[in-house]
Scaffold this active site. Structure first.
Site, mmCIF file in Angstrom:
data_model
loop_
_atom_site.group_PDB
_atom_site.id
_atom_site.type_symbol
_atom_site.label_atom_id
_atom_site.label_comp_id
_atom_site.label_asym_id
_atom_site.label_seq_id
_atom_site.Cartn_x
_atom_site.Cartn_y
_atom_site.Cartn_z
ATOM 1 N N ASN A 12 0.835 -1.198 0.000
ATOM 2 C CA ASN A 12 0.000 0.000 0.000
ATOM 3 C C ASN A 12 0.873 1.253 0.000
ATOM 4 O OD1 ASN A 12 -0.476 1.962 2.489
ATOM 5 N ND2 ASN A 12 0.172 -0.012 3.347
ATOM 6 N N PHE A 64 -1.853 8.153 4.270
ATOM 7 C CA PHE A 64 -2.647 8.747 5.356
ATOM 8 C C PHE A 64 -3.909 9.433 4.839
ATOM 9 C CE2 PHE A 64 0.983 9.416 8.720
ATOM 10 C CZ PHE A 64 0.991 8.059 8.964
ATOM 11 N N SER A 122 5.290 5.004 8.930
ATOM 12 C CA SER A 122 4.707 4.784 7.605
ATOM 13 C C SER A 122 5.718 5.206 6.543
ATOM 14 C CB SER A 122 3.427 5.604 7.443
ATOM 15 O OG SER A 122 3.009 5.589 6.088
ATOM 16 N N ASN A 146 4.960 6.029 3.555
ATOM 17 C CA ASN A 146 4.236 6.710 2.472
ATOM 18 C C ASN A 146 4.015 8.197 2.694
ATOM 19 O OD1 ASN A 146 3.885 4.212 1.068
ATOM 20 N ND2 ASN A 146 2.297 3.679 2.547
ATOM 21 N N THR A 147 4.595 8.751 3.764
ATOM 22 C CA THR A 147 4.596 10.191 3.987
ATOM 23 C C THR A 147 6.037 10.665 3.984
ATOM 24 O OG1 THR A 147 2.548 10.145 5.283
ATOM 25 C CG2 THR A 147 3.999 12.037 5.608
ATOM 26 N N LYS A 172 4.910 3.396 17.177
ATOM 27 C CA LYS A 172 4.926 2.356 16.152
ATOM 28 C C LYS A 172 6.147 2.554 15.269
ATOM 29 C CE LYS A 172 2.021 -0.140 12.877
ATOM 30 N NZ LYS A 172 0.633 -0.368 12.424
ATOM 31 N N ASN A 231 5.647 -1.711 11.553
ATOM 32 C CA ASN A 231 4.889 -1.236 10.405
ATOM 33 C C ASN A 231 5.273 -2.041 9.161
ATOM 34 O OD1 ASN A 231 3.290 0.562 8.776
ATOM 35 N ND2 ASN A 231 3.734 2.213 10.214
#
Length: 342
Positions: free
Chosen positions: A108, A112, A170, A172-173, A204, A233
């Site tokens: 993915n 967010f 994450s 993805n940021t 996390k 994660n």
């Protein structure tokens, strides 16, 4: 095959993000889920949290906390919603969610996507009684001071969730994982320590950290009185074992290929923390054996997500039954007795 699992099989034939939205809509409408009998051996504690069982839902499924009543009937010991950012944001361009069916995995790069703090807070205010609900906090993509976004989220949601997770891992940021460095982490955790209420606070972390980085993070968390770590994660790694044609998509990889890496990272965290932090194991857990291995490696509880996509909602009760049998067979009277017993 149960009706719930038949529905899960139908969803797997759809576009992944469309299937996700339909599953959420079904849960909001009251479909699925049922009352379940509790097994006393599974009741446990994660830091100051009391849980009816140690099998939780990981963040990412219910980003806005909109299906909590349906999820609370799914047999989970706790449900984590989010990630939520202070301001609404659409996330990354589609397509951004990919099934790697041959690998029992997901990639993915959602970014967010969520409706923001105010919608999230209203949903949490209507949460089901008796369920343990966690809120996963994120930062907006275009925020320069990302630590301030976490403080904003914590202050707005105090008293609405049973615990908070600070998601700095994450992939993805842009720039988010830089918060796992010591200087940035000290700044973030120091600000959170000043803003926090009585609810437990977890960090996390990524599975792509070295053992030395895990040592540093654990010591920083202890210094700033964090309650625990969620390990871990999604990963940016792409193992050579991947067979799916979509294995080259960018984003975070979760599911079965993450299992061993997440277990190793958990073992490092347990060895360093020596009981000073509660640990929650995540990543590639798809069976009672997987859950038991994380508990014996030091986790007080575990979380699922990707495996549910392939196995269906019946997986939760299957893991609970298997885990209870394994604990009793090995002579443990509770989950807590087995934590770190590997």
């Amino acid at each position: 095959m149960s009706l719930d699992d038949f529905g899960a099989a139908a969803l797997r034939r759809m576009d992944p993000e469309t299937a996700h939205q339909l599953a959420l809509a079904a849960l909001k409408a009251g479909l699925g889920g049922r009352h379940d009998a509790r097994d006393a051996v599974l009741a446990t504690r994660v830091g100051p949290l009391s849980l009816p069982n140690p099998v939780g839902l990981a963040a990412g499924f219910d980003k806005n906390g909109e299906a909590l009543h349906g999820l609370a009937r799914g047999g989970f010991g706790f449900v984590e919603c989010g990630s939520v950012t202070p301001r609404p944001q659409p996330g990354n361009p589609k397509p951004r969610l990919f099934r790697l069916s041959e690998d029992r995995a997901i990639i993915n790069r959602m970014g967010f996507n969520n409706a923001g703090l105010e919608v999230f807070a209203r949903n949490l205010a209507r949460r089901p009684e008796g369920a343990v609900i966690g809120a996963n906090l994120g930062a907006n993509k275009d925020t320069d001071d990302k630590a301030a976004d976490y403080v904003t989220g914590l202050l707005r949601l105090r008293g609405l969730a049973d615990y908070f997770t600070v998601n700095v891992s994450s992939p993805n940021t842009p720039g988010l994982r830089n918060l796992q460095g010591r200087a940035a982490l000290d700044d973030l955790l120091g600000r959170l320590a000043e803003a926090r209420g009585p609810e437990p606070l977890f960090l996390k972390i990524a599975p792509d950290l070295t053992e030395a980085e895990i040592v540093m993070i654990v010591e920083a968390c202890v210094a700033h009185r964090m309650d625990g770590l969620i390990v871990s994660n999604t990963t940016l790694d792409r193992p050579d074992s991947l067979r799916s044609a979509q294995a080259g998509e960018s984003g975070g990889l979760s599911g079965a290929p993450l299992r061993d890496k997440a277990l190793t990272t958990l073992g490092w965290a347990h060895g360093v923390s020596r009981g000073r932090l509660a640990l929650i194991g995540v990543g590639g857990i798809a069976s009672g054996a997987d859950a038991y291995a994380r508990i014996r490696a030091g986790a007080s509880a575990v979380q699922l997500y990707s495996a549910l996509i392939y196995e269906g909602p019946g997986l939760v009760m299957s893991i609970r039954r298997d885990l209870a049998d394994r604990l009793k067979s090995d002579g443990f009277g509770s989950v807590q007795e087995a934590v770190g017993a590997r």
